[in-house]
Design a protein around this motif. Structure first.
Motif, PDB file in Angstrom:
ATOM      1  N   GLU A 279      77.872 -61.116  85.585  1.00  0.00           N
ATOM      2  CA  GLU A 279      76.558 -61.147  84.875  1.00  0.00           C
ATOM      3  C   GLU A 279      76.355 -59.651  84.388  1.00  0.00           C
ATOM      4  OE1 GLU A 279      77.623 -62.636  88.101  1.00  0.00           O
ATOM      5  OE2 GLU A 279      75.743 -63.741  88.492  1.00  0.00           O
ATOM      6  N   PHE A 280      76.986 -58.695  84.792  1.00  0.00           N
ATOM      7  CA  PHE A 280      76.598 -57.417  84.426  1.00  0.00           C
ATOM      8  C   PHE A 280      77.146 -56.766  83.236  1.00  0.00           C
ATOM      9  CE2 PHE A 280      75.168 -56.348  89.148  1.00  0.00           C
ATOM     10  CZ  PHE A 280      74.024 -57.324  88.988  1.00  0.00           C
ATOM     11  N   GLN A 281      78.173 -57.439  82.810  1.00  0.00           N
ATOM     12  CA  GLN A 281      79.023 -57.201  81.501  1.00  0.00           C
ATOM     13  C   GLN A 281      78.216 -57.202  80.305  1.00  0.00           C
ATOM     14  OE1 GLN A 281      81.598 -56.008  82.482  1.00  0.00           O
ATOM     15  NE2 GLN A 281      80.824 -56.411  84.304  1.00  0.00           N
ATOM     16  N   ALA A 282      78.410 -56.364  79.340  1.00  0.00           N
ATOM     17  CA  ALA A 282      77.734 -56.262  78.126  1.00  0.00           C
ATOM     18  C   ALA A 282      77.369 -57.529  77.393  1.00  0.00           C
ATOM     19  CB  ALA A 282      78.112 -55.050  77.243  1.00  0.00           C
ATOM     20  N   GLY A 283      78.626 -58.188  77.181  1.00  0.00           N
ATOM     21  CA  GLY A 283      78.649 -59.496  76.504  1.00  0.00           C
ATOM     22  C   GLY A 283      77.702 -60.447  77.107  1.00  0.00           C
ATOM     23  N   ALA A 284      77.644 -60.555  78.531  1.00  0.00           N
ATOM     24  CA  ALA A 284      76.832 -61.495  79.097  1.00  0.00           C
ATOM     25  C   ALA A 284      75.351 -61.080  78.861  1.00  0.00           C
ATOM     26  CB  ALA A 284      77.344 -61.464  80.709  1.00  0.00           C
ATOM     27  N   LEU A 285      75.136 -59.593  78.897  1.00  0.00           N
ATOM     28  CA  LEU A 285      73.619 -59.360  78.876  1.00  0.00           C
ATOM     29  C   LEU A 285      73.263 -59.430  77.617  1.00  0.00           C
ATOM     30  CD1 LEU A 285      74.250 -55.976  80.594  1.00  0.00           C
ATOM     31  CD2 LEU A 285      72.905 -57.828  81.836  1.00  0.00           C
ATOM     32  N   LYS A 286      74.117 -59.155  76.594  1.00  0.00           N
ATOM     33  CA  LYS A 286      73.511 -59.393  75.208  1.00  0.00           C
ATOM     34  C   LYS A 286      73.293 -60.795  74.739  1.00  0.00           C
ATOM     35  CE  LYS A 286      75.343 -55.499  72.751  1.00  0.00           C
ATOM     36  NZ  LYS A 286      76.619 -54.654  72.753  1.00  0.00           N
ATOM     37  N   LYS A 287      73.794 -61.684  75.473  1.00  0.00           N
ATOM     38  CA  LYS A 287      73.703 -63.226  75.395  1.00  0.00           C
ATOM     39  C   LYS A 287      72.031 -63.671  75.404  1.00  0.00           C
ATOM     40  CE  LYS A 287      77.821 -65.868  76.164  1.00  0.00           C
ATOM     41  NZ  LYS A 287      78.557 -65.820  77.107  1.00  0.00           N
ATOM     42  N   ASP A 288      71.626 -63.069  76.311  1.00  0.00           N
ATOM     43  CA  ASP A 288      70.053 -63.328  76.369  1.00  0.00           C
ATOM     44  C   ASP A 288      69.304 -62.205  75.875  1.00  0.00           C
ATOM     45  OD1 ASP A 288      70.691 -63.946  79.779  1.00  0.00           O
ATOM     46  OD2 ASP A 288      70.027 -61.869  78.968  1.00  0.00           O
ATOM     47  N   MET A 289      69.619 -61.289  75.032  1.00  0.00           N
ATOM     48  CA  MET A 289      68.655 -60.201  74.682  1.00  0.00           C
ATOM     49  C   MET A 289      68.296 -60.740  73.158  1.00  0.00           C
ATOM     50  SD  MET A 289      70.538 -56.790  75.848  1.00  0.00           S
ATOM     51  CE  MET A 289      70.018 -55.596  74.699  1.00  0.00           C
ATOM     52  N   GLY A 290      67.171 -60.721  72.759  1.00  0.00           N
ATOM     53  CA  GLY A 290      66.614 -61.235  71.321  1.00  0.00           C
ATOM     54  C   GLY A 290      66.730 -59.889  70.365  1.00  0.00           C
ATOM     55  N   GLU A 291      66.382 -60.188  69.253  1.00  0.00           N
ATOM     56  CA  GLU A 291      66.232 -59.061  68.368  1.00  0.00           C
ATOM     57  C   GLU A 291      65.595 -57.893  68.822  1.00  0.00           C
ATOM     58  OE1 GLU A 291      64.110 -59.977  64.797  1.00  0.00           O
ATOM     59  OE2 GLU A 291      65.519 -58.610  63.389  1.00  0.00           O
ATOM     60  N   LEU A 292      65.827 -56.573  68.615  1.00  0.00           N
ATOM     61  CA  LEU A 292      65.150 -55.381  69.372  1.00  0.00           C
ATOM     62  C   LEU A 292      63.833 -54.915  68.256  1.00  0.00           C
ATOM     63  CD1 LEU A 292      68.365 -53.610  70.790  1.00  0.00           C
ATOM     64  CD2 LEU A 292      66.191 -54.786  71.891  1.00  0.00           C
ATOM     65  N   PRO A 293      63.091 -54.344  68.811  1.00  0.00           N
ATOM     66  CA  PRO A 293      61.955 -53.932  67.859  1.00  0.00           C
ATOM     67  C   PRO A 293      62.593 -53.108  66.687  1.00  0.00           C
ATOM     68  CG  PRO A 293      61.546 -53.138  70.028  1.00  0.00           C
ATOM     69  CD  PRO A 293      62.662 -54.019  70.202  1.00  0.00           C
ATOM     70  N   TRP A 294      63.303 -52.135  66.711  1.00  0.00           N
ATOM     71  CA  TRP A 294      63.635 -51.201  65.734  1.00  0.00           C
ATOM     72  C   TRP A 294      64.703 -52.126  64.604  1.00  0.00           C
ATOM     73  CZ3 TRP A 294      63.989 -49.851  70.575  1.00  0.00           C
ATOM     74  CH2 TRP A 294      65.159 -49.934  71.329  1.00  0.00           C
ATOM     75  N   ASP A 295      65.313 -53.220  65.260  1.00  0.00           N
ATOM     76  CA  ASP A 295      66.332 -53.910  64.421  1.00  0.00           C
ATOM     77  C   ASP A 295      65.189 -54.826  63.436  1.00  0.00           C
ATOM     78  OD1 ASP A 295      68.665 -52.872  65.251  1.00  0.00           O
ATOM     79  OD2 ASP A 295      68.843 -54.570  66.813  1.00  0.00           O
ATOM     80  N   LYS A 296      64.279 -55.422  64.005  1.00  0.00           N
ATOM     81  CA  LYS A 296      63.204 -56.398  63.474  1.00  0.00           C
ATOM     82  C   LYS A 296      62.474 -55.387  62.233  1.00  0.00           C
ATOM     83  CE  LYS A 296      59.372 -59.535  64.495  1.00  0.00           C
ATOM     84  NZ  LYS A 296      58.755 -60.140  65.646  1.00  0.00           N
TER      85      LYS A 296
END
Ligand code: ADP
Ligand code: MG
Length: 474
Positions: A279-296
């Protein structure tokens, strides 16, 4: 006085949004009003109890680490930071010292030193007479600490950083981060020096409960340092508090060294090997990360070509961003309609919401009727005056903008035949003005256009009126 270099480094604590506390299953509920209900033997520091690491809290910090491009630790551990105070029942705080979860990274152009995880303290109440009260509901709540490098050079920059961090925590849904509620706490380290090779004496300012306080306190300290140094005095390394009413800082204590805390690894907690935990791997973490403010921000600028101020409104208040995106969903990427939608939200709609927020909370304007209104404006069926009036009606009563326009005779008269007749009449009735225009006084044309708007009860297209007047007067 102006040749001083101002140096600022921030230490920011943020309470994390989790179901339970950092090391036990007491609830983490910042809204609990009754004192000492979310407590248990573990967070009360009873002998013989053992802490268990909250996975959700670790994931929250790792997500922040990924977002800021920091290095996630492979090996990490928790340490005991020893000190005595009534709000810390164990006599130590569990924190991280040598091996933080995240190292490095950058946010809002500011280099980060580290992001680590610790537990919050209880809260003490000292203003009840000759005794103090302690509430342990907050004791053991997961707390993230983020430390920046001393690379900030103005109060404004510091505030911009803190705002961007607040936005990030909210976007990642890891914390509410309200400064006013103590969910995010900013400490500013400040020094000034004339020598670019050497830092001056650093002073730390605490209890900054708003962005405004962060800005004012830094400005105050910088001015105070200059005054002391210019009058031949010296500064001492200390911790100062912020007096909100007087808008001044005051000395609290001389700064302790880290060895005063006798840090050592907590023997009751396991060491963590991050790469061994799925659960601590980047891939797993990114799965529930939405768009970041600067990307938006980037997406809004590139995809929609909106003005910076509009972009900031939509990025800063994501609910407005979502409203905007839903509104333009069937505009087929038509830039003109998209920009109109953005304008009408950020100036007119926000104005209405500010005046009467309840109406919006109870019943926001339906996307499809707002979209229909924007399309009518885009098709030149309404002038901006009528559009604003219809928007105000949609705001309080709702309805179909086309119907409202028709009922109230607000449809813009784009029919040249009909307008030509009205215009001829105006020209006949105003020979003096016509003479002025013919003599070269362009500004008088505005008067005739005004008459035209009046004759059509505001429903004419002013651009079209201007064209027809010009042609008729040639
Ligand atoms: P301490 O050991 O006193 O806690 P740290 O080196 O851990 O100091 O730094 C704490 C914070 O102070 C960091 O945010 C860092 O960027 C900032 N800082 C360090 N030195 C200075 C300085 N001379 N002026 C302003 N900020 C500083
Ligand atoms: Mg430190």
């Amino acid at each position: 006085m102006n040749d001083y270099i101002v140096t600022i480094g921030l230490e920011v604590h943020a309470e994390l949004k989790t179901r339970t506390k950092m090391f036990c299953d007491s609830r983490n509920d910042p809204d609990e009003k009754r004192p000492n209900v979310n407590i248990c033997p573990v967070c009360m520091g009873h002998p013989g109890t053992l802490p268990v690491i909250n996975k959700e809290a670790v994931r929250h910090v790792l997500k922040v680490g990924l977002a800021v491009g920091g290095t996630l630790a492979d090996f990490t551990e928790f340490d005991r930071k020893n000190y005595f105070y009534p709000d810390i029942p164990k006599g130590y705080q569990i924190s991280q010292y040598k091996y933080p979860l995240v190292s490095g990274g950058k946010l809002s152009g500011v280099a980060l030193t580290r992001v680590h995880l610790e537990e919050d303290t209880g809260t003490s109440l000292h203003d009840e007479g000759d005794y103090s009260l302690v509430n342990y509901n907050r004791a053991g709540v997961p707390l993230m600490e983020l430390v920046t490098e001393p690379v900030i050079h103005s109060a404004k920059e510091a505030v911009a950083f803190a705002k961007e961090l607040q936005l990030l925590l909210r976007y990642l849904d890891v914390g509410e981060a309200n400064l006013e509620k103590g969910e995010m706490r900013v400490e500013a380290n400040i020094s000034i020096s004339k020598d670019p090779e050497k830092f001056g004496t650093k002073v730390e300012v605490k209890n900054l409960n708003s962005f405004r306080a962060v800005e004012k306190a830094i400005e105050y300290e910088v001015a105070r340092h200059m005054e002391v140094l210019e009058s031949g005095g010296t500064l001492s390394q200390e911790t100062r508090g912020w007096n909100e009413t007087k808008e001044t800082t005051f000395s609290q204590r001389s700064k302790e060294d880290s060895h005063d805390y006798r840090y050592f690894p907590d023997p009751d907690l396991p060491k963590l090997y991050i790469s061994h935990i799925p659960e601590f791997q980047a891939g797993a973490l990114k799965k529930d990360m939405g768009e970041l403010p600067w990307d938006k921000r980037e997406r809004y600028k590139k995809e929609f070509e909106l003005k910076d101020e509009d972009v900031e409104i939509f990025v800063g208040t994501p609910s407005w961003g979502s409203y905007f995106e839903a509104l333009i969903a069937d505009f087929n990427s038509d830039k003109k309609l998209i920009k109109l939608a953005s304008n009408y939200i950020t100036s007119d709609l926000l104005g209405l919401v500010k005046k009467n927020p309840i109406a919006w909370e109870q019943k926001p304007i339906e996307h499809k009727s707002f979209a229909a209104l924007i399309k009518m404006i885009g098709e030149n069926k309404l002038n901006s005056r009528s559009a604003k009036d219809i928007l105000a009606i949609l705001y309080t009563e709702g309805g179909d903008p086309a119907k409202i326009a028709e009922e109230r005779g607000l449809l813009q008269k784009n029919d040249t035949g009909e307008l030509t007749i009205i215009i001829q009449k105006i020209i006949d009735e105003n020979p003096a003005v016509v003479a002025e225009i013919k003599a070269g006084k362009e500004a008088a044309l505005q008067f005739l256009i005004g008459q035209g708007m009046k004759a059509t009860r505001g429903s004419a297209n002013p651009e079209m009126l201007k064209e027809i007047f010009k042609n008729s007067l040639q």
